[in-house]
Write an enzyme that holds these catalytic residues in place. Sequence first.
Site, PDB file in Angstrom:
ATOM      1  CD  GLU A 272      -0.079  -4.085  -5.916  1.00 36.98           C
ATOM      2  OE1 GLU A 272      -0.817  -3.161  -6.315  1.00 36.98           O
ATOM      3  OE2 GLU A 272       0.006  -5.192  -6.491  1.00 36.98           O
TER       4      GLU A 272
ATOM      5  CG  ASP B 150      -2.814  -5.158  -3.500  1.00 33.63           C
ATOM      6  OD1 ASP B 150      -2.273  -4.457  -2.627  1.00 33.63           O
ATOM      7  OD2 ASP B 150      -3.637  -4.701  -4.327  1.00 33.63           O
TER       8      ASP B 150
ATOM      9  CG  ASP C 135      -1.684   0.442  -5.897  1.00 31.48           C
ATOM     10  OD1 ASP C 135      -2.001   1.544  -6.349  1.00 31.48           O
ATOM     11  OD2 ASP C 135      -2.433  -0.551  -5.965  1.00 31.48           O
TER      12      ASP C 135
ATOM     13  CE  LYS D 207      -6.997  -6.177  -4.981  1.00 35.50           C
ATOM     14  NZ  LYS D 207      -6.256  -4.914  -5.127  1.00 35.50           N
TER      15      LYS D 207
ATOM     16  CE  LYS E 261      -4.524   0.574  -8.777  1.00 37.49           C
ATOM     17  NZ  LYS E 261      -4.773   0.791  -7.354  1.00 37.49           N
TER      18      LYS E 261
END
Length: 369
Positions: free
Chosen positions: A212, A187, A235, A160, A259
Amino acid sequence: MRITQVSVYGHYLEFVDPVILGDGTRHNGTTTHIVKVETDGGITGYSEGGCIGGSPSVVEAALEELCKEVLGENPLALGCINEKMDRLMVGNSLAKRHIDNACWDILGKASGQSVTTLLGGQRVGAVQVYRLVDHHSDWEQVQAKLKNQVRSGVKMFQIKCGSSQQDMDRIKQVRETLDNDETLFVDANATWSLYQAKRAVKELAPLDIYIEEPCGSYAENLQVRRITELPFILDESITDVNAVLKAIKDDACDVIALKIGRLGGISNSRKVRDLCEAAGIAIKIEENGGSNVATATALALMQSSRTNSQLGLFDFEHMLTRRTALEGAACVDGCLSGTGGPGFGVTIDQTLLSNPSLQLTIGRQTSSF
């Protein structure tokens, strides 16, 4: 068979290490819900998942209305169940997924089959997981943790990050530490501006990484996709089947982060999975915010997917200090495998089911505690 009672249990699960997102937001844990759906046939189904991207109180409020709608319905009639929920309310996928997933668990137990089998059959015995890189600590600590994970068999990682030069340098350090057969997802959690994203993908272009969801809108992500040859993952943009159809039409990504909670459960997630397979888009699957039951749910969908579509399953359970089941999926050498039992094959920890925050029973009024 009819649904006779639905109970909702809320629990706070602490993280082993704090999770820091791309915008610097720090999380020390997450609230998860376990939903128990009972039937007059003596079969009980379970669902579990967190409220990442939503509010626990909103999820519980939506669940109360949804449960009123499905009490007395046949849990095996999944199409009818989902249609009733969609007619009752728009959105609220984090709540709907609990009813849908628990009904899949019941269907598996009633038929004596695993949910993996019901979703098409087990195509792979074990699924590769990916884990977070703790990148905000001193580099020596980060590197040591990363090497320990690699030694344990993990070959896929997610970092992240923000858009600062420090973030870019850390990404390069992590990539240099990994071997060529190990994967790194970068991400941004949709936190970069279009300008920041364009600069970032230019600087990171020489690296073997995936980008991402860099920006906050689909249109901005599409612009970034057009100027980089790095493999591109969507995402947060993937909220329903229509979003997938648009992404396929626009050639907007190479991979979709599926998800289950955001899509409203296994039923919708299977549709997205099948569309991705038909379009040649790879998938990585997450059912965030939960422990063993949530992991088993994601594993069932991934194990029944085509092997050439599988890019990994997020090992959220590894981040937690406690578990919600006595028996479930196990991670060995960086790969998850299930029990093969009926439904999700999970033995829930009954000590967690002593104080429901919501309980609805046929013939009784709602009880909120």
